[in-house]
Design an enzyme around this catalytic site. Structure first.
Site, short mmCIF file in Angstrom:
data_model
loop_
_atom_site.label_atom_id
_atom_site.label_comp_id
_atom_site.label_asym_id
_atom_site.label_seq_id
_atom_site.Cartn_x
_atom_site.Cartn_y
_atom_site.Cartn_z
N ILE A 145 40.48 33.45 40.25
CA ILE A 145 40.41 32.24 41.07
C ILE A 145 38.99 31.76 41.31
O ILE A 145 38.76 30.71 41.88
CB ILE A 145 41.12 32.41 42.44
CG1 ILE A 145 40.66 33.70 43.14
CG2 ILE A 145 42.62 32.36 42.29
CD1 ILE A 145 41.21 33.86 44.54
N GLU A 183 34.41 32.70 40.70
CA GLU A 183 33.32 33.57 40.29
C GLU A 183 32.13 33.29 41.18
O GLU A 183 31.81 32.15 41.47
CB GLU A 183 32.96 33.27 38.83
CG GLU A 183 31.86 34.17 38.34
CD GLU A 183 31.65 34.07 36.82
OE1 GLU A 183 32.31 33.23 36.19
OE2 GLU A 183 30.83 34.84 36.31
N PHE A 200 28.64 38.05 43.45
CA PHE A 200 29.13 39.43 43.53
C PHE A 200 29.94 39.80 42.29
O PHE A 200 29.94 40.95 41.85
CB PHE A 200 29.99 39.57 44.79
CG PHE A 200 30.41 40.98 45.11
CD1 PHE A 200 29.53 41.86 45.71
CD2 PHE A 200 31.71 41.40 44.83
CE1 PHE A 200 29.94 43.17 46.02
CE2 PHE A 200 32.11 42.70 45.14
CZ PHE A 200 31.22 43.58 45.74
N GLY A 201 30.62 38.83 41.75
CA GLY A 201 31.45 39.09 40.57
C GLY A 201 32.62 38.12 40.49
O GLY A 201 32.61 37.06 41.15
N VAL A 203 36.46 36.77 41.04
CA VAL A 203 37.41 36.84 42.16
C VAL A 203 38.82 36.63 41.61
O VAL A 203 39.06 35.70 40.83
CB VAL A 203 37.10 35.77 43.23
CG1 VAL A 203 37.96 35.98 44.47
CG2 VAL A 203 35.62 35.77 43.61
N LYS A 210 37.67 40.90 44.95
CA LYS A 210 36.37 40.62 44.32
C LYS A 210 35.94 41.84 43.53
O LYS A 210 35.72 42.91 44.10
CB LYS A 210 35.33 40.29 45.40
CG LYS A 210 35.51 38.93 46.01
CD LYS A 210 34.31 38.56 46.85
CE LYS A 210 34.41 37.11 47.28
NZ LYS A 210 33.19 36.64 47.91
N ASP A 237 24.05 33.50 54.49
CA ASP A 237 24.41 32.62 53.37
C ASP A 237 25.47 31.60 53.77
O ASP A 237 26.49 31.44 53.10
CB ASP A 237 24.89 33.48 52.18
CG ASP A 237 24.73 32.75 50.85
OD1 ASP A 237 24.08 31.69 50.84
OD2 ASP A 237 25.26 33.25 49.84
N1 LIG Z 1 39.15 34.95 50.18
C1 LIG Z 1 39.34 34.08 49.22
N2 LIG Z 1 40.50 33.43 49.10
C2 LIG Z 1 40.69 32.52 48.12
N3 LIG Z 1 39.75 32.18 47.22
C3 LIG Z 1 38.56 32.79 47.30
C4 LIG Z 1 38.29 33.77 48.29
N4 LIG Z 1 37.02 34.19 48.12
C5 LIG Z 1 36.53 33.52 47.08
N5 LIG Z 1 37.43 32.68 46.56
C6 LIG Z 1 37.24 31.78 45.42
O1 LIG Z 1 36.30 32.35 44.52
C7 LIG Z 1 35.16 31.53 44.39
C8 LIG Z 1 33.92 32.39 44.27
O2 LIG Z 1 33.71 33.02 45.51
P1 LIG Z 1 32.47 33.94 45.80
O3 LIG Z 1 32.47 34.18 47.27
O4 LIG Z 1 32.51 35.13 44.94
O5 LIG Z 1 31.25 33.11 45.33
P2 LIG Z 1 30.44 31.94 46.05
O6 LIG Z 1 30.33 32.23 47.49
O7 LIG Z 1 31.06 30.64 45.64
O8 LIG Z 1 29.02 32.07 45.35
P3 LIG Z 1 27.90 33.19 45.60
O9 LIG Z 1 28.56 34.51 45.60
O10 LIG Z 1 27.00 33.01 44.45
O11 LIG Z 1 27.29 32.86 46.90
C9 LIG Z 1 35.17 30.63 45.61
O12 LIG Z 1 34.53 29.42 45.35
C10 LIG Z 1 36.66 30.45 45.86
O13 LIG Z 1 37.15 29.45 45.03
#
Ligand SMILES: Nc1ncnc2c1ncn2[C@@H]1O[C@H](COP(=O)(O)OP(=O)(O)OP(=O)(O)O)[C@@H](O)[C@H]1O
Length: 451
Positions: free
Chosen positions: A137, A139, A142-143, A145, A159, A257
């Site tokens: 869903i 990225e 951290f990696g 998702v 994640k 962040d």
């Molecule tokens: N708890 C969650 N429920 C549903 N979707 C999620 C959730 N966490 C992350 N995602 C999805 O995964 C994507 C990537 O999330 P992630 O937190 O890993 O990266 P980010 O915050 O967008 O970027 P970075 O880690 O570089 O700050 C998000 O934009 C969202 O679409």
């Protein structure tokens, strides 16, 4: 017919009262008093049960409106309880309450929906269908998702850590961080349920929030556009979440962040802040909160004082929150690479418009314009201006921000929205406005302001 309750059933079937003898009357009064006492006792018992259930979280409030004033579990600001009074009481369950509530997991964590805080590799593989691409869903840093379904049917986000993310972090540190973070429970914070460790694989299991990120809503790639009131609600939710992290959680922490892509949106268009504590989980500065050896954050949101001094304080989050407020009101990204030079840094451009009395020019063209919405927008920009102050001391606390936003929201509710078009404030059809204005560039949309 006289029955045992001193009533007579009339021929018509109605109940008629008949006079009682004095001894009868005395007995009756006594039994009535007894039955009243009994009722009070039963009612008191019921209240106790409901109260206890509510305190330990069985009774999740359905409404997010003002709930009763709740006592923070670790109020290190002495007496500052007003913010949490807006939030549900489930926000403030103490870890001991959680433990007593959950005879569930190995370490007594979680809200009772998830049974443990550590997951087996097999369970994670099963939940994500072997980390199948169809379950991916997103990225981030951290990696990857993934969306996953646990054994008990609960949908979670998983994640999967990039290999380089945990090389710098010992297994013990990782587990300790997870344990700390999994104890943090607030309605507006994405819940961290637990982790999985297996050989060189690590993953964390978190609450799934399925309606996209705030950034996607502002970009129009998710949802059908956010009205001013919805944006204010989201800002208040974020304000409450960060206030909780700064002030009330057992381990006060700085988010580091705050940004629109870390704000996840629920089906009801409310906000949950994600990625708190992630700087620590990613192996960057574990344990350190105030002095940093590495600058962590996202371009456009970073506190210039933090960049200059490497000193991180709660006010760095306040600065990022100020950027987020401008983003919410303008709809623009913090840095707009395609805009002309003077508009490229959104906060500079918007605050300049505000100073020149032209705040409405900075208003997201997707927003309906009427006296109430423009006034709310101006007030939010004024708050953002304070959050973005160069001097940290001049920035308000997150608690103050949430209070100000709450008042702006209340004033907006109380101001009648005009039902007809006025020359000064043309009211755009919300739906039409939303769908026709997405994808506009540069100064487009400004014609609506002077129309
Ligand atoms: N708890 C969650 N429920 C549903 N979707 C999620 C959730 N966490 C992350 N995602 C999805 O995964 C994507 C990537 O999330 P992630 O937190 O890993 O990266 P980010 O915050 O967008 O970027 P970075 O880690 O570089 O700050 C998000 O934009 C969202 O679409």
């Amino acid at each position: 017919m006289v029955n045992s309750r001193n009533t007579i059933t009339s021929a018509a079937g109605r109940l008629l009262l008949v006079p009682m003898s004095s001894s009868q009357s005395k007995n009756k009064r006594k039994s009535r008093t007894l039955s009243v006492l009994k009722c009070i006792k039963i009612a008191a018992k019921k209240v106790k049960v409901v109260l206890a259930a509510f305190l330990i979280g069985h009774e999740k409030p359905t409404s997010r409106s003002i709930a009763s004033v709740t006592k923070p579990r670790n109020n290190n600001q002495g007496g500052g309880i007003s913010i949490l009074s807006y939030a549900s009481t489930s926000n403030t369950r103490s870890s001991s309450q959680l433990k007593s509530f959950g005879s569930y997991g190995s370490s007594g964590t979680t809200s009772g929906l998830i049974e443990t805080d550590s997951f087996s590799y097999e369970e994670i593989l099963k939940a994500t269908d072997n980390f199948s691409v169809s379950n991916k869903i997103g990225e981030g840093g951290f990696g990857l998702v993934y969306k996953g379904r646990l054994r008990n049917g609960i949908i979670v986000a998983i994640k999967r850590a990039k290999k380089d993310k945990y090389d710098r972090h010992s297994s013990q540190e990782f587990q300790n961080e997870i344990l700390t973070l999994s104890k943090i429970e607030h309605l507006n914070l994405v819940r961290l349920y637990g982790y999985m460790e297996h050989g060189d694989e690590r993953a964390i299991v978190i609450e799934y929030v399925g309606n996209g990120t705030l950034r996607e809503h502002l970009d129009g790639t998710q949802g059908s556009g956010l009205e001013i009131a919805e944006r204010l609600d989201i800002a208040i939710d974020v304000g409450h979440a960060i206030t909780y992290l700064h002030t009330y959680s057992d381990n006060p922490m700085i988010h580091r962040d705050i940004k629109a892509s870390n704000v996840l949106i629920t089906e009801k268009l409310r906000a949950k802040v994600a990625d708190f504590g992630f700087a620590r989980l990613s192996g960057e500065d574990p344990g350190a909160t105030h002095i940093s050896t590495q600058v962590k954050g996202t371009a456009g949101y970073l506190d210039p004082e933090y960049l200059r001094t490497y000193q991180l304080t709660e006010k760095s989050d306040v600065y990022s929150f100020g950027v987020l407020l401008v983003e919410l009101m303008t709809g623009r990204h913090p840095i707009e690479h395609k805009k002309p030079q003077r508009e490229r840094v959104t906060i500079k451009w918007a605050i300049q418009r505000l100073k020149e009395g032209d705040a409405i020019i900075a208003m997201d063209p997707r927003l309906r314009r009427n006296p109430a919405s423009t006034m709310a927008m101006e007030k939010v920009l004024k708050l953002a201006q304070q959050c973005l102050a160069t001097s940290r001391q001049s920035r308000p606390s997150m608690q103050k921000c949430a209070e100000v936003l709450w008042k702006i929201r209340r004033d907006l509710r109380e101001r009648p929205v005009p039902s007809h078009h006025s020359a000064d404030f043309p009211v755009l059809d919300a739906k039409k406005n939303r769908y026709t204005l997405f994808g506009i560039e540069d100064g487009d949309g400004l014609e609506f302001i002077s129309a």
